[in-house]
Scaffold this motif. Structure first.
Motif, PDB file in Angstrom:
ATOM      1  N   PHE A   8       0.831  -1.198   0.000  1.00  0.00           N
ATOM      2  CA  PHE A   8       0.000   0.000   0.000  1.00  0.00           C
ATOM      3  C   PHE A   8       0.869   1.254   0.000  1.00  0.00           C
ATOM      4  O   PHE A   8       1.912   1.297   0.646  1.00  0.00           O
ATOM      5  N   SER A   9       0.424   2.275  -0.689  1.00  0.00           N
ATOM      6  CA  SER A   9       1.029   3.594  -0.536  1.00  0.00           C
ATOM      7  C   SER A   9       0.532   4.187   0.772  1.00  0.00           C
ATOM      8  O   SER A   9      -0.442   3.704   1.362  1.00  0.00           O
ATOM      9  N   ILE A  10       1.157   5.256   1.245  1.00  0.00           N
ATOM     10  CA  ILE A  10       0.777   5.835   2.522  1.00  0.00           C
ATOM     11  C   ILE A  10      -0.662   6.360   2.491  1.00  0.00           C
ATOM     12  O   ILE A  10      -1.401   6.236   3.489  1.00  0.00           O
ATOM     13  N   ASP A  11      -1.103   6.922   1.364  1.00  0.00           N
ATOM     14  CA  ASP A  11      -2.485   7.403   1.292  1.00  0.00           C
ATOM     15  C   ASP A  11      -3.477   6.252   1.293  1.00  0.00           C
ATOM     16  O   ASP A  11      -4.581   6.355   1.839  1.00  0.00           O
ATOM     17  N   GLN A  12      -3.081   5.102   0.737  1.00  0.00           N
ATOM     18  CA  GLN A  12      -3.937   3.914   0.787  1.00  0.00           C
ATOM     19  C   GLN A  12      -4.010   3.358   2.212  1.00  0.00           C
ATOM     20  O   GLN A  12      -5.059   2.862   2.633  1.00  0.00           O
ATOM     21  N   VAL A  13      -2.900   3.451   2.936  1.00  0.00           N
ATOM     22  CA  VAL A  13      -2.895   3.007   4.337  1.00  0.00           C
ATOM     23  C   VAL A  13      -3.884   3.845   5.149  1.00  0.00           C
ATOM     24  O   VAL A  13      -4.692   3.313   5.915  1.00  0.00           O
ATOM     25  N   VAL A  14      -3.817   5.152   4.980  1.00  0.00           N
ATOM     26  CA  VAL A  14      -4.730   6.036   5.708  1.00  0.00           C
ATOM     27  C   VAL A  14      -6.179   5.742   5.320  1.00  0.00           C
ATOM     28  O   VAL A  14      -7.072   5.682   6.180  1.00  0.00           O
ATOM     29  N   ALA A  15      -6.424   5.519   4.033  1.00  0.00           N
ATOM     30  CA  ALA A  15      -7.784   5.244   3.560  1.00  0.00           C
ATOM     31  C   ALA A  15      -8.340   3.955   4.167  1.00  0.00           C
ATOM     32  O   ALA A  15      -9.561   3.831   4.364  1.00  0.00           O
ATOM     33  N   ALA A  16      -7.457   3.004   4.480  1.00  0.00           N
ATOM     34  CA  ALA A  16      -7.893   1.722   5.047  1.00  0.00           C
ATOM     35  C   ALA A  16      -8.104   1.787   6.554  1.00  0.00           C
ATOM     36  O   ALA A  16      -8.670   0.865   7.150  1.00  0.00           O
ATOM     37  N   ALA A  17      -7.661   2.875   7.174  1.00  0.00           N
ATOM     38  CA  ALA A  17      -7.774   3.003   8.628  1.00  0.00           C
ATOM     39  C   ALA A  17      -9.121   3.615   9.006  1.00  0.00           C
ATOM     40  O   ALA A  17      -9.458   4.714   8.542  1.00  0.00           O
ATOM     41  N   GLY A  18      -9.895   2.914   9.825  1.00  0.00           N
ATOM     42  CA  GLY A  18     -11.190   3.432  10.250  1.00  0.00           C
ATOM     43  C   GLY A  18     -12.058   3.788   9.066  1.00  0.00           C
ATOM     44  O   GLY A  18     -12.225   2.996   8.133  1.00  0.00           O
ATOM     45  N   ASP A  19     -12.600   5.011   9.095  1.00  0.00           N
ATOM     46  CA  ASP A  19     -13.423   5.464   7.974  1.00  0.00           C
ATOM     47  C   ASP A  19     -12.601   6.209   6.926  1.00  0.00           C
ATOM     48  O   ASP A  19     -13.148   6.778   5.984  1.00  0.00           O
ATOM     49  N   GLY A  20     -11.286   6.222   7.099  1.00  0.00           N
ATOM     50  CA  GLY A  20     -10.408   6.870   6.128  1.00  0.00           C
ATOM     51  C   GLY A  20     -10.312   8.369   6.283  1.00  0.00           C
ATOM     52  O   GLY A  20      -9.606   9.018   5.516  1.00  0.00           O
ATOM     53  N   ASN A  21     -10.985   8.921   7.286  1.00  0.00           N
ATOM     54  CA  ASN A  21     -10.978  10.368   7.502  1.00  0.00           C
ATOM     55  C   ASN A  21     -10.068  10.683   8.682  1.00  0.00           C
ATOM     56  O   ASN A  21     -10.454  10.520   9.846  1.00  0.00           O
ATOM     57  N   PRO A  25       1.729  16.902  -4.304  1.00  0.00           N
ATOM     58  CA  PRO A  25       1.457  16.938  -2.869  1.00  0.00           C
ATOM     59  C   PRO A  25       0.437  15.877  -2.462  1.00  0.00           C
ATOM     60  O   PRO A  25      -0.515  15.600  -3.185  1.00  0.00           O
ATOM     61  N   LEU A  26       0.683  15.273  -1.317  1.00  0.00           N
ATOM     62  CA  LEU A  26      -0.203  14.234  -0.796  1.00  0.00           C
ATOM     63  C   LEU A  26      -1.345  14.878  -0.019  1.00  0.00           C
ATOM     64  O   LEU A  26      -1.110  15.731   0.840  1.00  0.00           O
ATOM     65  N   PRO A  27      -2.602  14.523  -0.311  1.00  0.00           N
ATOM     66  CA  PRO A  27      -3.709  15.058   0.492  1.00  0.00           C
ATOM     67  C   PRO A  27      -3.486  14.762   1.973  1.00  0.00           C
ATOM     68  O   PRO A  27      -3.140  13.645   2.351  1.00  0.00           O
ATOM     69  N   LYS A  28      -3.624  15.765   2.790  1.00  0.00           N
ATOM     70  CA  LYS A  28      -3.393  15.665   4.230  1.00  0.00           C
ATOM     71  C   LYS A  28      -1.963  15.233   4.563  1.00  0.00           C
ATOM     72  O   LYS A  28      -1.690  14.665   5.606  1.00  0.00           O
ATOM     73  N   GLY A  29      -1.046  15.532   3.630  1.00  0.00           N
ATOM     74  CA  GLY A  29       0.350  15.143   3.852  1.00  0.00           C
ATOM     75  C   GLY A  29       0.947  15.753   5.098  1.00  0.00           C
ATOM     76  O   GLY A  29       1.783  15.144   5.767  1.00  0.00           O
ATOM     77  N   GLY A  30       0.526  16.964   5.446  1.00  0.00           N
ATOM     78  CA  GLY A  30       1.070  17.633   6.624  1.00  0.00           C
ATOM     79  C   GLY A  30       0.743  16.919   7.910  1.00  0.00           C
ATOM     80  O   GLY A  30       1.612  16.737   8.777  1.00  0.00           O
ATOM     81  N   ILE A  31      -0.513  16.481   8.085  1.00  0.00           N
ATOM     82  CA  ILE A  31      -0.874  15.809   9.337  1.00  0.00           C
ATOM     83  C   ILE A  31      -0.389  14.362   9.359  1.00  0.00           C
ATOM     84  O   ILE A  31      -0.115  13.802  10.431  1.00  0.00           O
ATOM     85  N   ILE A  32      -0.261  13.753   8.179  1.00  0.00           N
ATOM     86  CA  ILE A  32       0.353  12.418   8.123  1.00  0.00           C
ATOM     87  C   ILE A  32       1.811  12.516   8.558  1.00  0.00           C
ATOM     88  O   ILE A  32       2.301  11.693   9.349  1.00  0.00           O
ATOM     89  N   LEU A  33       2.509  13.546   8.057  1.00  0.00           N
ATOM     90  CA  LEU A  33       3.901  13.758   8.445  1.00  0.00           C
ATOM     91  C   LEU A  33       4.015  13.980   9.951  1.00  0.00           C
ATOM     92  O   LEU A  33       4.970  13.511  10.581  1.00  0.00           O
ATOM     93  N   GLN A  34       3.060  14.665  10.536  1.00  0.00           N
ATOM     94  CA  GLN A  34       3.073  14.908  11.979  1.00  0.00           C
ATOM     95  C   GLN A  34       3.083  13.587  12.751  1.00  0.00           C
ATOM     96  O   GLN A  34       3.866  13.404  13.687  1.00  0.00           O
ATOM     97  N   ASP A  35       2.240  12.643  12.348  1.00  0.00           N
ATOM     98  CA  ASP A  35       2.214  11.334  13.019  1.00  0.00           C
ATOM     99  C   ASP A  35       3.503  10.562  12.781  1.00  0.00           C
ATOM    100  O   ASP A  35       4.000   9.862  13.669  1.00  0.00           O
ATOM    101  N   LEU A  36       4.055  10.662  11.576  1.00  0.00           N
ATOM    102  CA  LEU A  36       5.305   9.971  11.261  1.00  0.00           C
ATOM    103  C   LEU A  36       6.452  10.517  12.114  1.00  0.00           C
ATOM    104  O   LEU A  36       7.259   9.743  12.659  1.00  0.00           O
ATOM    105  N   VAL A  37       6.528  11.830  12.244  1.00  0.00           N
ATOM    106  CA  VAL A  37       7.586  12.439  13.044  1.00  0.00           C
ATOM    107  C   VAL A  37       7.460  12.015  14.506  1.00  0.00           C
ATOM    108  O   VAL A  37       8.455  11.686  15.165  1.00  0.00           O
ATOM    109  N   ASN A  38       6.251  11.986  15.030  1.00  0.00           N
ATOM    110  CA  ASN A  38       6.066  11.571  16.420  1.00  0.00           C
ATOM    111  C   ASN A  38       6.467  10.115  16.633  1.00  0.00           C
ATOM    112  O   ASN A  38       7.026   9.764  17.672  1.00  0.00           O
ATOM    113  N   GLU A  39       6.211   9.270  15.637  1.00  0.00           N
ATOM    114  CA  GLU A  39       6.635   7.877  15.764  1.00  0.00           C
ATOM    115  C   GLU A  39       8.160   7.771  15.723  1.00  0.00           C
ATOM    116  O   GLU A  39       8.754   6.948  16.432  1.00  0.00           O
ATOM    117  N   LEU A  40       8.817   8.605  14.931  1.00  0.00           N
ATOM    118  CA  LEU A  40      10.282   8.631  14.933  1.00  0.00           C
ATOM    119  C   LEU A  40      10.803   9.031  16.312  1.00  0.00           C
ATOM    120  O   LEU A  40      11.832   8.527  16.770  1.00  0.00           O
TER     121      LEU A  40
END
Length: 405
Positions: free
Chosen positions: A17-30, A65-80
């Motif tokens: 999965f691409s990262i946007d597909q991963v997000v889409a598969a999580a919960g309701d995708g929102n 640009p990835l839709p909602k890329g900024g908030i996805i990056l926020q979660d990625l940085v916190n996991e790092l």
């Protein structure tokens, strides 16, 4: 099917999965504050290798640009941040009038708190005064206590505009800046080390330090470089002659050892980690070169390797066991020392309490990496293994701890 269900049943499918597909598969995708999507996405990030986090960061920063890329990056940085052993509190994706704005709060094992602000680019000026005000509100509310600073994590390396803004502000001594790529490299550096001091000194780089005198910076660089040097002669090294091993504590280790190729060691260790992960029914996250734990840190293993020593047929495998490894295992509800052989299709997954009971009967050595115990695996006949206890001249059976790899 929800993201975590797919991940647990078919991780290889999620890997495609691409990262946007991963997000889409999580919960309701929102992906929004308080959503099931955010909960599942963050839980997924906690279970994947750091290399995968790096790939996702790259996608967040690439074009288009990835839709909602900024908030996805926020979660990625916190996991790092978690991979650097910080205790992390995720911030909100979107601020509200009655909440204190922050992207993350990181608390180090040393007690230093870092307020995280994540930006995909420095193309736009940000209000440093606003970020500093957020930090003060966190201090006033008791959410943050003790020493604290601010770390700006910027997606792209071209941060010249923002660097100039920080240098020219009255908050320069409280704020530091790092690119997402450099943060990923710090995680890689830590995960390929074994010395606890390496992680501590890596974390020190992220806090404001006055570097007129360069000794501390040189110390960080030297510790990291020596710790991650390929083929360090510790548990993965060749064994010296048996009569050169100390019969009591305090003997210095011999030099001149031949070394097993680090790429082969890495490959074998990955095979063992995969087998243990399946046994646990949970992903194992790399804490350092030999240390791994489940995402909730309750189950922990130390995985160390040996080649077969042909000149010693009855004691063909040798390992070192370090005190800091023992301390790491104690911190979980389950802890195991997992011993692998480069020529074996099995490994020995030995409970920490069983190993601890044997330590008084084992020889030790004081080496450049500190004092450690010697563990020798004996092989009396095919499929029958034990740990040789030299001070008691006996063997403790370990065949019952065999797992296939």
């Amino acid at each position: 099917m929800p993201l975590l269900a797919i991940w647990n049943s078919s991780p290889e499918a999620i890997n495609e999965f691409s990262i946007d597909q991963v997000v889409a598969a999580a919960g309701d995708g929102n992906l929004k504050d308080g959503s099931t999507c955010a909960e599942e996405f963050r839980s997924y990030l906690a279970q994947i290798p750091s290399e995968k986090l790096g790939l996702y960061v790259d996608r967040c920063l690439s074009s288009p640009p990835l839709p909602k890329g900024g908030i996805i990056l926020q979660d990625l940085v916190n996991e790092l941040g978690r991979r650097l052993d910080y205790k992390v509190t995720n911030g909100r994706y979107q601020g509200t009038p009655n909440t204190i704005g922050f992207d993350g709060i990181w608390v180090s094992p040393e007690g230093q708190t870092i307020i995280i602000e994540v930006k995909t680019t420095d193309a736009y000026r940000i209000s440093l005064d606003t970020i500093v005000t957020y930090r003060q509100k966190l201090l006033d509310s008791g959410t943050v206590t003790g020493e604290s600073s601010i770390l700006l994590v910027v997606g792209r390396e071209d941060t010249g505009e923002l660097e100039a803004q920080v240098r020219g502000s009255r908050h320069a001594w409280d704020i530091r800046l790092i690119s997402a790529e450099a943060l990923i490299n710090l995680v890689k550096l830590k995960e390929n080390s074994d010395d606890i001091e390496t992680g501590k000194k890596i974390r020190s780089v992220l806090t404001p330090v006055e570097y007129t005198r360069l000794d501390r910076l040189v110390d960080v660089m030297f510790t990291a470089a020596t710790d991650v040097e390929p083929n360090i002669p510790e548990s993965d090294a060749e064994l010296p002659a048996l009569d050169s091993i100390s019969q009591t504590s305090g003997h210095q280790e011999n030099g001149g050892w031949e070394l097993t190729d680090s790429a082969l060691l890495h490959q074998k260790r990955e095979q063992i980690i995969d087998a243990v992960s399946k046994k646990f029914g949970s992903a194992l996250i790399k804490k350092s070169r030999a240390l791994f734990w489940t995402p909730d840190h309750t189950k922990r293993i130390v995985c160390t390797l040996s080649k077969r020593y042909a000149k010693r047929p009855t004691l063909p495998y040798w390992y070192a066991y370090h005190p800091q490894w023992d301390e790491f295992l104690v911190g979980g509800s389950e802890g195991y020392l997992v011993l692998g052989g480069m020529d074996l299709g099995v490994a020995f997954m030995i409970p920490r309490k069983e190993i601890h009971a044997l330590l008084d009967g084992l020889h030790t050595t004081d080496g450049k990496h500190g004092t450690y115990w010697h563990i020798h695996i004996s092989e009396e006949k095919a499929g029958h293994y034990g740990i040789y206890i030299p001070k008691k001249s006996k063997h403790a059976a370990v065949s019952q701890y065999i797992i296939g790899i």
